[in-house]
Design an enzyme around this catalytic site. Structure first.
Site, PDB file in Angstrom:
ATOM      1  N   ASP A  80       7.977   0.335 -23.728  1.00 24.77           N
ATOM      2  CA  ASP A  80       7.822   1.726 -24.129  1.00 24.77           C
ATOM      3  C   ASP A  80       8.910   2.033 -25.154  1.00 24.77           C
ATOM      4  O   ASP A  80      10.041   1.571 -25.040  1.00 24.77           O
ATOM      5  CB  ASP A  80       7.947   2.624 -22.895  1.00 24.77           C
ATOM      6  CG  ASP A  80       7.683   4.078 -23.188  1.00 24.77           C
ATOM      7  OD1 ASP A  80       7.358   4.401 -24.343  1.00 24.77           O
ATOM      8  OD2 ASP A  80       7.799   4.896 -22.264  1.00 24.77           O
ATOM      9  N   ASP A 138       0.530   2.468 -16.290  1.00 27.52           N
ATOM     10  CA  ASP A 138       1.842   2.157 -15.721  1.00 27.52           C
ATOM     11  C   ASP A 138       2.341   3.384 -14.994  1.00 27.52           C
ATOM     12  O   ASP A 138       1.958   4.512 -15.330  1.00 27.52           O
ATOM     13  CB  ASP A 138       2.848   1.769 -16.810  1.00 27.52           C
ATOM     14  CG  ASP A 138       3.439   3.001 -17.491  1.00 27.52           C
ATOM     15  OD1 ASP A 138       4.548   3.425 -17.115  1.00 27.52           O
ATOM     16  OD2 ASP A 138       2.779   3.566 -18.398  1.00 27.52           O
ATOM     17  N   CYS A 188      -4.644  -6.257   3.880  1.00 26.25           N
ATOM     18  CA  CYS A 188      -3.688  -6.401   2.792  1.00 26.25           C
ATOM     19  C   CYS A 188      -2.878  -7.680   2.994  1.00 26.25           C
ATOM     20  O   CYS A 188      -2.347  -7.916   4.080  1.00 26.25           O
ATOM     21  CB  CYS A 188      -2.752  -5.197   2.734  1.00 26.25           C
ATOM     22  SG  CYS A 188      -1.472  -5.340   1.465  1.00 26.25           S
ATOM     23  N   CYS A 233       0.005  -8.539   1.683  1.00 27.49           N
ATOM     24  CA  CYS A 233       1.420  -8.451   1.335  1.00 27.49           C
ATOM     25  C   CYS A 233       2.320  -8.746   2.533  1.00 27.49           C
ATOM     26  O   CYS A 233       1.909  -8.642   3.693  1.00 27.49           O
ATOM     27  CB  CYS A 233       1.749  -7.073   0.743  1.00 27.49           C
ATOM     28  SG  CYS A 233       2.053  -5.775   1.954  1.00 27.49           S
ATOM     29  N   CYS A 261       2.714  -6.138   5.363  1.00 29.18           N
ATOM     30  CA  CYS A 261       1.631  -5.994   6.335  1.00 29.18           C
ATOM     31  C   CYS A 261       1.624  -7.107   7.382  1.00 29.18           C
ATOM     32  O   CYS A 261       0.722  -7.177   8.217  1.00 29.18           O
ATOM     33  CB  CYS A 261       0.288  -5.896   5.606  1.00 29.18           C
ATOM     34  SG  CYS A 261       0.074  -4.287   4.796  1.00 29.18           S
ATOM     35  N   HIS A 272       4.447  -3.428  -0.645  1.00 25.37           N
ATOM     36  CA  HIS A 272       3.098  -3.035  -0.222  1.00 25.37           C
ATOM     37  C   HIS A 272       2.431  -2.153  -1.271  1.00 25.37           C
ATOM     38  O   HIS A 272       1.257  -2.364  -1.616  1.00 25.37           O
ATOM     39  CB  HIS A 272       3.119  -2.296   1.111  1.00 25.37           C
ATOM     40  CG  HIS A 272       1.779  -1.708   1.439  1.00 25.37           C
ATOM     41  ND1 HIS A 272       0.753  -2.446   1.973  1.00 25.37           N
ATOM     42  CD2 HIS A 272       1.263  -0.464   1.216  1.00 25.37           C
ATOM     43  CE1 HIS A 272      -0.325  -1.694   2.092  1.00 25.37           C
ATOM     44  NE2 HIS A 272      -0.039  -0.485   1.636  1.00 25.37           N
TER      45      HIS A 272
END
Length: 368
Positions: free
Chosen positions: A94, A267, A305, A307, A310, A335
């Site tokens: 950016d 984003d 999930c 991740c 989890c 997560h």
């Protein structure tokens, strides 16, 4: 067109949603995509290996912050911002326009550029379109953004028009200042909530040799309905054969609705910011883990999930937050980053299967 950069729309529907492939010097990535924010060459609280495990394909870093610390020369010596943080995929920087608006002190904006005091030490900084390009070329991201003039909303039409015209002029100067052939540059559409100004901005920018286009100046206090209507008025004026990027957005429901009108890239800091504050996103709505209802809840945050968070129970994650353990915010951030990537995959698969509208209605109903 910059070397090694391209965009191909694979599936597009008359309603607006589309799926594509973005080609960069650091690989091909599927769209729509969500870029975790690595402002200071770091996704806050999450190491780069775990970021990759979330399914992220592209990261965003920030020109303003990296210019102030550690400096673009040091990053360049490390091989560019991707190599500096150990990331092998595509990167986008950016230009710093939003940070000048939101963080800098004693800002003075003229047609020349922005002069301001650093939020770190009060030193005087002069950021022009040419300087923004030079910094980003040293940072070495695959995609650089033009410098734009960001103002808060609501604002008078005269102020919005002035910032839009200035951003257009700055965009032309950014293109003239380019030296690297292997870095794409995106123009940024401004114009506040005024459909006419947005159209003027988009139509002018599309006449210039940008490799992609961003919709800027939103998510600055205007509300979701105003954002949606502004996107609907803006996107039709952008080319269909180049990527479209909605900057700084955002909430899952905002992303779903923006994909519906043809946005390809997003984003936002929300996944990690909310994670640090014990708010976890799920396909059935957010969980606020500090709530006592999770005291003995042995279920994972989401059963499907993958991740690392989890693998633990809601009760355990809640315990980490209430105990002040730093692991709590880390796991919650992982997560949320994973959820955002799962969301983008779900939306892309629905587009490809020509089931996007049904998927959109279903997911918005479940998350609200």
């Amino acid at each position: 067109m910059s070397d090694g950069f391209g965009f191909h729309v694979e599936v597009a529907h008359s309603s607006g949603s589309r799926a594509g492939v973005l080609t960069t010097p650091h690989g091909h990535v599927q769209t729509p995509l969500f870029m975790p924010v690595a402002t200071l060459a770091s996704v806050k609280g999450v190491d780069i290996g775990r970021v990759a495990e979330t399914g992220a394909t592209t990261l965003l870093a920030n020109t303003y912050h990296l210019h102030l610390r550690p400096g673009e020369e040091l990053v360049s010596q490390a091989g560019g911002v991707g190599a500096f943080m150990g990331w092998s995929g595509p990167t986008l920087t950016d230009s710093g326009g939003y940070q000048v608006f939101s963080l800098a002190q004693q800002v003075k904006v003229t047609d020349h550029g922005a002069t301001f005091r650093s939020h770190l030490d009060g030193s005087l900084v002069d950021l022009t379109p040419e300087k923004a390009v030079a910094i980003q070329e040293l940072l070495g991201a695959d995609i650089a953004m033009q410098l734009d003039h960001v103002i808060g909303l609501p604002a008078s039409r005269n102020d919005v028009s002035e910032s839009m015209e200035r951003s257009l002029a700055w965009g032309e100067r950014c293109l003239k200042a380019r030296q690297k052939s292997d870095q794409a540059m995106f123009g940024i559409v401004q114009g506040g909530l005024d459909p006419e100004l947005r159209a003027v901005s988009a139509q002018h920018l599309r006449s210039l040799p940008f490799e992609g286009f961003a919709v800027g100046g939103l998510s600055v206090g205007e509300g979701p309905e105003a954002m949606a209507s502004t996107l609907q008025a803006t996107v039709p004026h952008l080319p269909t054969d180049k990527p479209r990027y909605l900057m700084g957005v955002g909430k899952p429901e905002d992303i779903v609705n923006a994909v519906a009108v043809g946005i390809d890239m997003f984003d936002c800091v929300l996944p990690t910011r909310c994670g640090r504050n014990a708010l976890l996103y799920t396909f059935d709505g957010p969980l606020r883990l500090r709530n006592s209802r999770y005291l003995t809840d042995q279920r994972p945050v989401e059963t499907d999930c993958p991740c690392v968070a989890c693998r633990h129970s809601r009760a355990y994650l809640r315990h980490l937050f209430l105990s002040g353990e730093m692991l709590g915010p880390v796991l919650a951030s992982i997560h949320n980053l994973t959820f955002y990537q799962r969301l983008m995959k779900y939306l892309r698969e629905a587009i490809v299967a020509d089931q996007f509208e049904a998927a959109r209605v279903d997911i918005l109903a479940r998350m609200n």
